[in-house]
Write a protein that holds these residues in place. Sequence first.
Motif, PDB file in Angstrom:
ATOM      1  N   HIS A  61     -32.142  37.988  63.461  1.00 16.19           N
ATOM      2  CA  HIS A  61     -32.743  37.064  64.421  1.00 16.19           C
ATOM      3  C   HIS A  61     -33.969  36.460  63.767  1.00 16.19           C
ATOM      4  O   HIS A  61     -34.792  37.172  63.196  1.00 16.19           O
ATOM      5  CB  HIS A  61     -33.148  37.782  65.712  1.00 16.19           C
ATOM      6  N   PRO A  62     -34.143  35.126  63.815  1.00 16.02           N
ATOM      7  CA  PRO A  62     -35.291  34.494  63.149  1.00 16.02           C
ATOM      8  C   PRO A  62     -36.615  34.752  63.859  1.00 16.02           C
ATOM      9  O   PRO A  62     -36.667  35.421  64.902  1.00 16.02           O
ATOM     10  CB  PRO A  62     -34.925  33.007  63.169  1.00 16.02           C
ATOM     11  N   SER A  63     -37.675  34.205  63.297  1.00 12.36           N
ATOM     12  CA  SER A  63     -39.032  34.467  63.787  1.00 12.36           C
ATOM     13  C   SER A  63     -39.289  33.831  65.150  1.00 12.36           C
ATOM     14  O   SER A  63     -38.541  32.978  65.623  1.00 12.36           O
ATOM     15  CB  SER A  63     -40.050  33.928  62.782  1.00 12.36           C
ATOM     16  N   ALA A  64     -40.412  34.240  65.764  1.00 12.74           N
ATOM     17  CA  ALA A  64     -40.796  33.741  67.081  1.00 12.74           C
ATOM     18  C   ALA A  64     -41.184  32.273  67.017  1.00 12.74           C
ATOM     19  O   ALA A  64     -41.738  31.802  66.022  1.00 12.74           O
ATOM     20  CB  ALA A  64     -41.965  34.563  67.624  1.00 12.74           C
ATOM     21  N   LEU A  65     -40.895  31.539  68.096  1.00 11.81           N
ATOM     22  CA  LEU A  65     -41.309  30.152  68.219  1.00 11.81           C
ATOM     23  C   LEU A  65     -42.647  30.088  68.934  1.00 11.81           C
ATOM     24  O   LEU A  65     -43.121  31.072  69.513  1.00 11.81           O
ATOM     25  CB  LEU A  65     -40.262  29.357  68.996  1.00 11.81           C
ATOM     26  N   MET A  66     -43.236  28.911  68.934  1.00 10.03           N
ATOM     27  CA  MET A  66     -44.585  28.735  69.477  1.00 10.03           C
ATOM     28  C   MET A  66     -44.725  29.266  70.900  1.00 10.03           C
ATOM     29  O   MET A  66     -45.630  30.024  71.214  1.00 10.03           O
ATOM     30  CB  MET A  66     -44.957  27.249  69.425  1.00 10.03           C
ATOM     31  N   TYR A  67     -43.800  28.862  71.779  1.00 11.54           N
ATOM     32  CA  TYR A  67     -43.961  29.208  73.193  1.00 11.54           C
ATOM     33  C   TYR A  67     -43.648  30.673  73.498  1.00 11.54           C
ATOM     34  O   TYR A  67     -43.860  31.140  74.608  1.00 11.54           O
ATOM     35  CB  TYR A  67     -43.136  28.284  74.091  1.00 11.54           C
ATOM     36  N   THR A  68     -43.136  31.417  72.509  1.00 10.63           N
ATOM     37  CA  THR A  68     -42.866  32.840  72.734  1.00 10.63           C
ATOM     38  C   THR A  68     -43.946  33.724  72.126  1.00 10.63           C
ATOM     39  O   THR A  68     -43.800  34.939  72.102  1.00 10.63           O
ATOM     40  CB  THR A  68     -41.502  33.243  72.141  1.00 10.63           C
ATOM     41  N   SER A 111     -28.708  34.383  63.779  1.00  9.07           N
ATOM     42  CA  SER A 111     -28.671  33.868  65.145  1.00  9.07           C
ATOM     43  C   SER A 111     -29.348  32.508  65.189  1.00  9.07           C
ATOM     44  O   SER A 111     -30.562  32.399  64.986  1.00  9.07           O
ATOM     45  CB  SER A 111     -29.394  34.838  66.092  1.00  9.07           C
ATOM     46  N   GLY A 112     -28.560  31.462  65.473  1.00  6.84           N
ATOM     47  CA  GLY A 112     -29.094  30.104  65.533  1.00  6.84           C
ATOM     48  C   GLY A 112     -29.136  29.578  66.946  1.00  6.84           C
ATOM     49  O   GLY A 112     -28.595  28.508  67.235  1.00  6.84           O
ATOM     50  N   SER A 113     -29.793  30.304  67.817  1.00  2.00           N
ATOM     51  CA  SER A 113     -29.814  29.910  69.229  1.00  2.00           C
ATOM     52  C   SER A 113     -30.865  28.848  69.540  1.00  2.00           C
ATOM     53  O   SER A 113     -30.798  28.202  70.573  1.00  2.00           O
ATOM     54  CB  SER A 113     -30.044  31.142  70.115  1.00  2.00           C
ATOM     55  N   TYR A 114     -31.858  28.695  68.638  1.00  2.00           N
ATOM     56  CA  TYR A 114     -32.945  27.751  68.892  1.00  2.00           C
ATOM     57  C   TYR A 114     -33.038  26.739  67.761  1.00  2.00           C
ATOM     58  O   TYR A 114     -33.076  27.108  66.586  1.00  2.00           O
ATOM     59  CB  TYR A 114     -34.272  28.490  69.069  1.00  2.00           C
ATOM     60  N   LEU A 115     -33.101  25.456  68.114  1.00  2.00           N
ATOM     61  CA  LEU A 115     -33.103  24.377  67.142  1.00  2.00           C
ATOM     62  C   LEU A 115     -34.260  24.509  66.149  1.00  2.00           C
ATOM     63  O   LEU A 115     -34.100  24.259  64.954  1.00  2.00           O
ATOM     64  CB  LEU A 115     -33.192  23.047  67.885  1.00  2.00           C
ATOM     65  N   ALA A 116     -35.434  24.888  66.636  1.00  2.00           N
ATOM     66  CA  ALA A 116     -36.612  24.944  65.781  1.00  2.00           C
ATOM     67  C   ALA A 116     -36.516  26.040  64.718  1.00  2.00           C
ATOM     68  O   ALA A 116     -37.302  26.046  63.762  1.00  2.00           O
ATOM     69  CB  ALA A 116     -37.871  25.147  66.628  1.00  2.00           C
ATOM     70  N   ASN A 117     -35.588  26.965  64.865  1.00  2.44           N
ATOM     71  CA  ASN A 117     -35.405  28.033  63.875  1.00  2.44           C
ATOM     72  C   ASN A 117     -34.506  27.619  62.719  1.00  2.44           C
ATOM     73  O   ASN A 117     -34.397  28.348  61.730  1.00  2.44           O
ATOM     74  CB  ASN A 117     -34.807  29.287  64.530  1.00  2.44           C
ATOM     75  N   VAL A 118     -33.851  26.463  62.820  1.00  3.07           N
ATOM     76  CA  VAL A 118     -32.889  26.056  61.797  1.00  3.07           C
ATOM     77  C   VAL A 118     -33.496  26.040  60.390  1.00  3.07           C
ATOM     78  O   VAL A 118     -32.894  26.566  59.447  1.00  3.07           O
ATOM     79  CB  VAL A 118     -32.255  24.698  62.164  1.00  3.07           C
ATOM     80  N   PRO A 119     -34.695  25.469  60.170  1.00  3.57           N
ATOM     81  CA  PRO A 119     -35.246  25.472  58.807  1.00  3.57           C
ATOM     82  C   PRO A 119     -35.468  26.874  58.236  1.00  3.57           C
ATOM     83  O   PRO A 119     -35.156  27.117  57.061  1.00  3.57           O
ATOM     84  CB  PRO A 119     -36.576  24.719  58.970  1.00  3.57           C
ATOM     85  N   GLU A 120     -35.993  27.780  59.037  1.00  3.68           N
ATOM     86  CA  GLU A 120     -36.208  29.145  58.544  1.00  3.68           C
ATOM     87  C   GLU A 120     -34.882  29.797  58.165  1.00  3.68           C
ATOM     88  O   GLU A 120     -34.774  30.463  57.119  1.00  3.68           O
ATOM     89  CB  GLU A 120     -36.911  29.988  59.602  1.00  3.68           C
ATOM     90  N   TYR A 135     -36.553  19.450  62.430  1.00  3.02           N
ATOM     91  CA  TYR A 135     -36.045  20.470  63.355  1.00  3.02           C
ATOM     92  C   TYR A 135     -37.156  21.349  63.920  1.00  3.02           C
ATOM     93  O   TYR A 135     -37.081  21.801  65.065  1.00  3.02           O
ATOM     94  CB  TYR A 135     -35.032  21.368  62.627  1.00  3.02           C
ATOM     95  N   ARG A 136     -38.182  21.607  63.127  1.00  2.00           N
ATOM     96  CA  ARG A 136     -39.228  22.539  63.553  1.00  2.00           C
ATOM     97  C   ARG A 136     -39.962  22.079  64.803  1.00  2.00           C
ATOM     98  O   ARG A 136     -40.552  22.902  65.521  1.00  2.00           O
ATOM     99  CB  ARG A 136     -40.244  22.741  62.422  1.00  2.00           C
TER     100      ARG A 136
END
Length: 513
Positions: free
Chosen positions: A7-14, A67-76, A382-383
């Motif tokens: 699972h990729p890293s946390a996004l801003m709002y999380t 896990s690619g559930s969030y668009l902003a995680n695509v680059p990572e 994407y980020r």
Amino acid sequence: MKVLAVHPSALMYTKVFLRLEPLGLELVAGAARNAGHDVRIIDLQAETHEDYWKLVEEFQPDAVCFSGSYLANVPEILDLCRATRYRFPKVFQFIGGHSVSFIAKDVLELSEGSVNCILKGEGDATVGLLLDAVQNGTDILQVPGTVTLDGEGPPPIFVKSLDEVRPARDLLRHRNKYFIGTLDPAASIEFARGCPWDCTFCSAWTFYGRSYRTASPQVIADELEEIKEPGIFIVDDVAFVHEEHGMAIANEIKKRGIKKEYYLETRADVLLRNKEVFKVWSEIGLSYIFIGMEAVDEEGLKQFRKRVSLDKNFEALEYARSLGLIVAINIIADPSWDRARFEAVRQWCLEIPDIVNISVTTPYPGTEIWHKEARRLTTRDYRLFDIQHAVLPTTLPLPEFYEELVKTQQVLNTKHMGWQALKDTAGIAVNLLKNGQTNFVKMLWKFNSVFNPELQLADHQRPARYLMPMQPDAVDKIDRKDLYVHGPGGRKTRALDDATETFVDKTRMGEEA
């Protein structure tokens, strides 16, 4: 095969109010393990890239699943796939999840050969078939939902029954890191999957084909009894759509004497229709309720195709408060807002006792807004597609838009965080600290380090390695069937009684599907 699920890293709002257990990845890991494979999980929300490389070196996986559930995680994810391919060239790498299901070809092209395939749709339904095909050397394009640069397999399929898929919770290495509000630690659980509505800003219904399926109350209670965490986040897109199902789960919980504290999300009209269900749940541990109002005016509600009047929204808030629930609300800030509009929303947020989260209108692939607005995008990075950055033209100059946005979000900080929150929750905070749980207490002072207009503006200046492809002009008429990942199956795919089906139809505004 040895499989590492990531699972990729946390996004801003999380990074402030919550950090949720990666339930979807655990379900995929559980399905892979049930198919006879040796599986490990790493969650980069709670661990680091250094931990990832250490685990890869030690475990030596044959396959790595992201896990690619969030668009902003695509680059990572793409960076990790490229680096993993360089260091371990024989590893089979694939990505699944909600967001990548809508942009499979784009992600594969950006990966430049480092990703073997995208697995569209419900990964827990097909991951075992994919891994078996890889292990046996057979054509992976025979697996439903598989997409490669060479072609696409059969359409994705659903799991046969939600009662048959169980998350591999035991594989998560830091279970004490997950929380939501004062529910610290908290696990996540699924009562139902899918959404029968069709809001323009949301892709839940296009992913699941407007289906709505439920797990049995007995299986849900079994799972709750096994979960050690005292807090539970119910991940359903809309909780307790079906009154009978919600009441049956509550009765099973009461019969077994299960003691937990719950957080859920629902719609205002569902809350008002099924008042008794929510009343019963408030008596067995429901503490938080999140209501996605989205707008505080009729025009905004119409834009997002939510056929819930303002009066009904406010009535729902009153009812939730009457049950003693802590209410959280989401409002979507449109790029067209000016200073006066932001100020009016701020004053409204200050006047009510509830927690108000402000997000930004963001067109996502799979939503109707995407097809209508994608050609107007001001960025293809994407980020920035994380509902906290403006990716469409703003009426205000962008620096001023972010200043007003954060000033409005600051209401949350003033009312519900910092010393005020610690004062209001002193007893809870002390008990959490006694038990070694620091997630909630630490987040009380994180707001200003995360929500910062200068940082948000600077994000637009960062060089982007991965860009969305240029989008075609919007079409006047969208063929809604083109939006779906899982094709619409109609009434038979929705576990609703006739009265509830009629209620749903009356409270949505789209065409039949």
